[in-house]
Design an enzyme around this catalytic site. Sequence first.
Site, mmCIF file in Angstrom:
data_model
loop_
_atom_site.group_PDB
_atom_site.id
_atom_site.type_symbol
_atom_site.label_atom_id
_atom_site.label_comp_id
_atom_site.label_asym_id
_atom_site.label_seq_id
_atom_site.Cartn_x
_atom_site.Cartn_y
_atom_site.Cartn_z
ATOM 1 N N SER A 167 35.611 29.342 66.439
ATOM 2 C CA SER A 167 36.403 30.096 67.417
ATOM 3 C C SER A 167 35.933 29.855 68.847
ATOM 4 C CB SER A 167 36.279 31.590 67.123
ATOM 5 O OG SER A 167 36.615 31.866 65.789
ATOM 6 N N CYS A 183 36.012 31.914 61.143
ATOM 7 C CA CYS A 183 37.172 32.808 61.185
ATOM 8 C C CYS A 183 38.360 32.215 60.432
ATOM 9 C CB CYS A 183 37.535 33.094 62.637
ATOM 10 S SG CYS A 183 39.036 34.037 62.797
ATOM 11 N N CYS A 204 37.893 35.802 58.922
ATOM 12 C CA CYS A 204 38.990 36.738 59.216
ATOM 13 C C CYS A 204 40.318 36.377 58.563
ATOM 14 C CB CYS A 204 39.250 36.822 60.721
ATOM 15 S SG CYS A 204 37.914 36.329 61.796
ATOM 16 N N LYS A 238 40.435 36.223 54.633
ATOM 17 C CA LYS A 238 40.171 37.603 54.194
ATOM 18 C C LYS A 238 41.412 38.477 54.347
ATOM 19 C CE LYS A 238 38.768 40.487 57.113
ATOM 20 N NZ LYS A 238 37.915 40.931 58.226
ATOM 21 N N TYR A 254 44.473 23.295 64.855
ATOM 22 C CA TYR A 254 43.296 23.282 65.735
ATOM 23 C C TYR A 254 42.972 21.847 66.162
ATOM 24 C CZ TYR A 254 41.723 28.125 65.677
ATOM 25 O OH TYR A 254 41.615 29.482 65.894
ATOM 26 N N GLY A 265 26.318 47.009 52.893
ATOM 27 C CA GLY A 265 26.917 48.234 53.416
ATOM 28 C C GLY A 265 27.681 47.992 54.700
ATOM 29 N N TYR A 293 30.727 45.818 57.137
ATOM 30 C CA TYR A 293 32.181 45.781 57.012
ATOM 31 C C TYR A 293 32.650 44.725 56.009
ATOM 32 C CZ TYR A 293 32.929 41.636 60.047
ATOM 33 O OH TYR A 293 32.953 40.369 60.572
ATOM 34 N N ILE A 294 31.912 43.623 55.896
ATOM 35 C CA ILE A 294 32.351 42.572 54.966
ATOM 36 C C ILE A 294 32.213 43.069 53.523
ATOM 37 C CG2 ILE A 294 31.887 40.224 54.125
ATOM 38 C CD1 ILE A 294 31.176 39.469 57.029
ATOM 39 N N GLU A 299 35.028 45.573 52.894
ATOM 40 C CA GLU A 299 36.331 44.914 52.776
ATOM 41 C C GLU A 299 36.484 44.216 51.422
ATOM 42 O OE1 GLU A 299 37.284 43.947 57.470
ATOM 43 O OE2 GLU A 299 36.255 42.439 56.297
ATOM 44 N N HIS A 325 57.720 60.369 67.265
ATOM 45 C CA HIS A 325 57.815 61.102 66.008
ATOM 46 C C HIS A 325 58.838 60.444 65.072
ATOM 47 C CE1 HIS A 325 57.459 64.625 63.498
ATOM 48 N NE2 HIS A 325 58.767 64.710 63.438
ATOM 49 N N GLU A 359 51.184 59.510 66.435
ATOM 50 C CA GLU A 359 51.476 60.595 67.387
ATOM 51 C C GLU A 359 50.316 61.578 67.478
ATOM 52 O OE1 GLU A 359 54.669 63.499 66.275
ATOM 53 O OE2 GLU A 359 54.777 62.321 64.443
HETATM 54 C C1 FAD Z 1 34.053 37.181 55.602
HETATM 55 C C2 FAD Z 1 34.143 37.319 57.101
HETATM 56 C C3 FAD Z 1 35.143 38.073 57.650
HETATM 57 C C4 FAD Z 1 35.255 38.202 59.029
HETATM 58 N N1 FAD Z 1 36.260 38.975 59.537
HETATM 59 C C5 FAD Z 1 36.408 39.101 60.855
HETATM 60 C C6 FAD Z 1 37.471 39.859 61.402
HETATM 61 O O1 FAD Z 1 38.290 40.446 60.668
HETATM 62 N N2 FAD Z 1 37.602 39.942 62.750
HETATM 63 C C7 FAD Z 1 36.710 39.314 63.596
HETATM 64 O O2 FAD Z 1 36.875 39.391 64.823
HETATM 65 N N3 FAD Z 1 35.658 38.589 63.103
HETATM 66 C C8 FAD Z 1 35.503 38.466 61.759
HETATM 67 N N4 FAD Z 1 34.464 37.722 61.261
HETATM 68 C C9 FAD Z 1 33.474 37.149 62.210
HETATM 69 C C10 FAD Z 1 33.993 35.849 62.838
HETATM 70 O O3 FAD Z 1 34.401 34.967 61.829
HETATM 71 C C11 FAD Z 1 32.903 35.213 63.689
HETATM 72 O O4 FAD Z 1 32.419 36.165 64.616
HETATM 73 C C12 FAD Z 1 33.429 34.009 64.474
HETATM 74 O O5 FAD Z 1 33.940 33.037 63.609
HETATM 75 C C13 FAD Z 1 32.307 33.429 65.327
HETATM 76 O O6 FAD Z 1 32.746 32.279 65.971
HETATM 77 P P1 FAD Z 1 31.695 31.158 66.425
HETATM 78 O O7 FAD Z 1 32.477 30.174 67.248
HETATM 79 O O8 FAD Z 1 30.503 31.778 67.035
HETATM 80 O O9 FAD Z 1 31.166 30.505 65.084
HETATM 81 P P2 FAD Z 1 31.937 29.901 63.842
HETATM 82 O O10 FAD Z 1 33.362 30.255 63.828
HETATM 83 O O11 FAD Z 1 31.117 30.258 62.654
HETATM 84 O O12 FAD Z 1 31.858 28.337 64.085
HETATM 85 C C14 FAD Z 1 30.644 27.629 64.021
HETATM 86 C C15 FAD Z 1 30.943 26.223 63.514
HETATM 87 O O13 FAD Z 1 29.815 25.393 63.735
HETATM 88 C C16 FAD Z 1 29.663 24.506 62.640
HETATM 89 N N5 FAD Z 1 28.266 24.051 62.675
HETATM 90 C C17 FAD Z 1 27.159 24.782 62.429
HETATM 91 N N6 FAD Z 1 26.056 24.037 62.683
HETATM 92 C C18 FAD Z 1 26.501 22.822 63.077
HETATM 93 C C19 FAD Z 1 25.838 21.633 63.490
HETATM 94 N N7 FAD Z 1 24.493 21.561 63.597
HETATM 95 N N8 FAD Z 1 26.596 20.555 63.814
HETATM 96 C C20 FAD Z 1 27.957 20.608 63.743
HETATM 97 N N9 FAD Z 1 28.632 21.719 63.375
HETATM 98 C C21 FAD Z 1 27.900 22.814 63.067
HETATM 99 C C22 FAD Z 1 30.055 25.354 61.457
HETATM 100 O O14 FAD Z 1 30.450 24.547 60.362
HETATM 101 C C23 FAD Z 1 31.232 26.168 62.021
HETATM 102 O O15 FAD Z 1 32.459 25.530 61.808
HETATM 103 C C24 FAD Z 1 34.326 37.551 59.880
HETATM 104 C C25 FAD Z 1 33.303 36.777 59.335
HETATM 105 C C26 FAD Z 1 33.211 36.663 57.959
HETATM 106 C C27 FAD Z 1 32.102 35.830 57.377
#
Ligand code: FAD
Length: 451
Positions: free
Chosen positions: A15, A43, A48, A51, A99, A177, A179-180, A183, A437, A442
Site C-alpha cells: 500500500s 492489504c 484487508c 478478508k 496495481y 485478542g 482485531y485480526i 475478525e 429516520h 440517527e
Molecule cells: C489479515 C489482515 C487484515 C487486515 N485488515 C485491514 C483492514 O481491514 N484495514 C486496514 O486499514 N488495514 C488492514 N490490515 C493492515 C494492512 O494490510 C497494512 O497496514 C498495510 O498493508 C501496510 O502497508 P505497507 O505498505 O506498510 O506494507 P505491505 O502492504 O505489507 O507491503 C510490504 C511489501 O513489501 C514486500 N517485501 C518485504 N520485504 C521485502 C524485501 N526485502 N524486498 C522486496 N519486497 C519486500 C512484501 O512482500 C509486501 O508486498 C490488515 C492486515 C492483515 C494481515
Amino acid sequence: MAEYDVDLFVIGAGSGGVRAARIAAGHGARVMIAEEYRVGGTCVIRGCVPKKLLVYASRFALEFEDAAGFGWTVSGAKFDWPTLIANKDKEIARLEAAYRTNLARAKVEIVETRAVLEDPHTVRLLKSGARIRAETILLANGAHPVLPQIPGVEHAITSNEAFHLAALPRHIVIQGGGYIAAEFACLFHGLGVDVTLVHRGEEILRGFDDDVRRHLRSEMVGRGIKVILGEKIAAIEKQGHSLRARLLNGECHPADQVMFAIGRDPNTKNIGLEEAGVKSTAAGAVAVDEYSRSNVPSIYAIGDVTHRLALTPVAIREGHAFADTVFGDKPTKADHANVPSAVFSEPEIGVVGLSEAKAREAGFALDIYREQFRPMRATLSGRATSILMKFVVDRASDRVLGVHIVGEAAAEMVQLAAVAVKMGARKSDFDATVALHPTAAEELVTLRNKV
Ligand SMILES: Cc1cc2nc3c(=O)[nH]c(=O)nc-3n(C[C@H](O)[C@H](O)[C@H](O)COP(=O)(O)OP(=O)(O)OC[C@H]3O[C@@H](n4cnc5c(N)ncnc54)[C@H](O)[C@@H]3O)c2cc1C
C-alpha cells in the site's frame, strides 16, 4: 554517467510503497520498486481485501436466518469454500494486475526480487545480484505475522495461510485478542465452523474502548463462539489428520486447524539495516521522524515497517507525504490524529478518536454518552443483539473526542462521523443535526443521556 541509477528505490510494493513510487514519479523522479512476493502487498493480497470478501461471504448465514422472521423460507442454502476461494483469488489477481498497470503508467520500474540495503545509497537485488545506486531509498517492506515458540507450532497457520486453506475446517482454535483474531473468529463462525478463541489477556481488543471490548465479546459468545480468556496454547499435537491444542491449564481442544493471530512484527531482520547504519526502535521497527526519515538522511521508511499505526490508509498517507516532501518540494507530515478504524467482526466495530480510558489518561474531564439499543431489524428477526454507541466528550469545550460504535454498518457510520470529529465538532453540533429516520445512525444525533 549519472552518480545514481535512480532517484528513488522503493523496497516493497504494498500500500505505502506503491503510492510513494507513483507520486514520486509524478514529481519527475526516476523510480524503481522491488517486490519479493506479489504487487499490492498485504492489504490487497492477504489482508484487508480478501478478508472483507470472506466477511461478506460469512454474513449471508445471518441474512438467511434473519429472513425467516420477515416471512421468507430459505431452504437448501449450501456453502462451498473452494468456490469462494477461487472467486476471491480471481479478484485479487485482477487487483494485482491493476496495481502493475498503474505503476507502469507512472513509469515506475518493477523488479521482482527481494532487495536489501548495502549502504546508505545502495540496494542489492538478491535474484540477480545487481547493485542499484539510489539517491533516496524508501523502506516500505511491511510486517509479518508472529508465531510463538511452542511444540507443534509447525502445524499452525496464520492469516497468510487462512486465505488458501484447501478445505473449510470443521473446528478451529484461534489464539489472539486483536482485531485480526476477532475478525477470523467471526467469519469462520459465520461460515459454519465451530470456533474457539483463546486469548491470554483479560479482555479481547486491547486498545479499544472498554465498553466496546466487553460488548463485542458478549455478542460473540451469544452467537456461539467459545471465548477463553487468560489462557494460551502451550502445544499443538497432531493425531492423524486432526490436531489438538493443549492450553497452559492442561485443557485440550481438538481442531482441524489451529491459527495464531497474536501480532505482527516489522520486517526489519536481514534487510541490511546495520550495513546502512539505520537505527531501530525498541519494538524492532525502523525509527523515523515525522517526515518518515530515518537517522540516515538518504533512507526513509513508511507503513507497517515503522510500527506507527498499522493500517492501509495510514501507509498510503505516509507514502504520499514522503513523496511530496522529498520530490514535490512540499514538506508534509503524515497526520496520525483521529484516524478511524474498524473491526469487521460480527457485529462490526467502528471507532474514531480517543477511548474513555485514553481520554482520562490525557487529563480530560469527560462527559460520556452511551446508549445500547435493539436494532429495528432484530424486532422481526428475533435475533438477540444490540447496538452500542458511545461518545467521549471533553466537558470543558464540548468537543467530541471519540465515537465508538458496535453494530451493523458501524464502519460505514464511523467513516462519516470521523469527518466531524476531525473538524473538531462539538456534541452540540451533533445534537443540532436533524435525525435521518428510521436508521441506527440517527442515534448519533439523538444521544442525550449522560452516563
Ligand atoms: C489479515 C489482515 C487484515 C487486515 N485488515 C485491514 C483492514 O481491514 N484495514 C486496514 O486499514 N488495514 C488492514 N490490515 C493492515 C494492512 O494490510 C497494512 O497496514 C498495510 O498493508 C501496510 O502497508 P505497507 O505498505 O506498510 O506494507 P505491505 O502492504 O505489507 O507491503 C510490504 C511489501 O513489501 C514486500 N517485501 C518485504 N520485504 C521485502 C524485501 N526485502 N524486498 C522486496 N519486497 C519486500 C512484501 O512482500 C509486501 O508486498 C490488515 C492486515 C492483515 C494481515
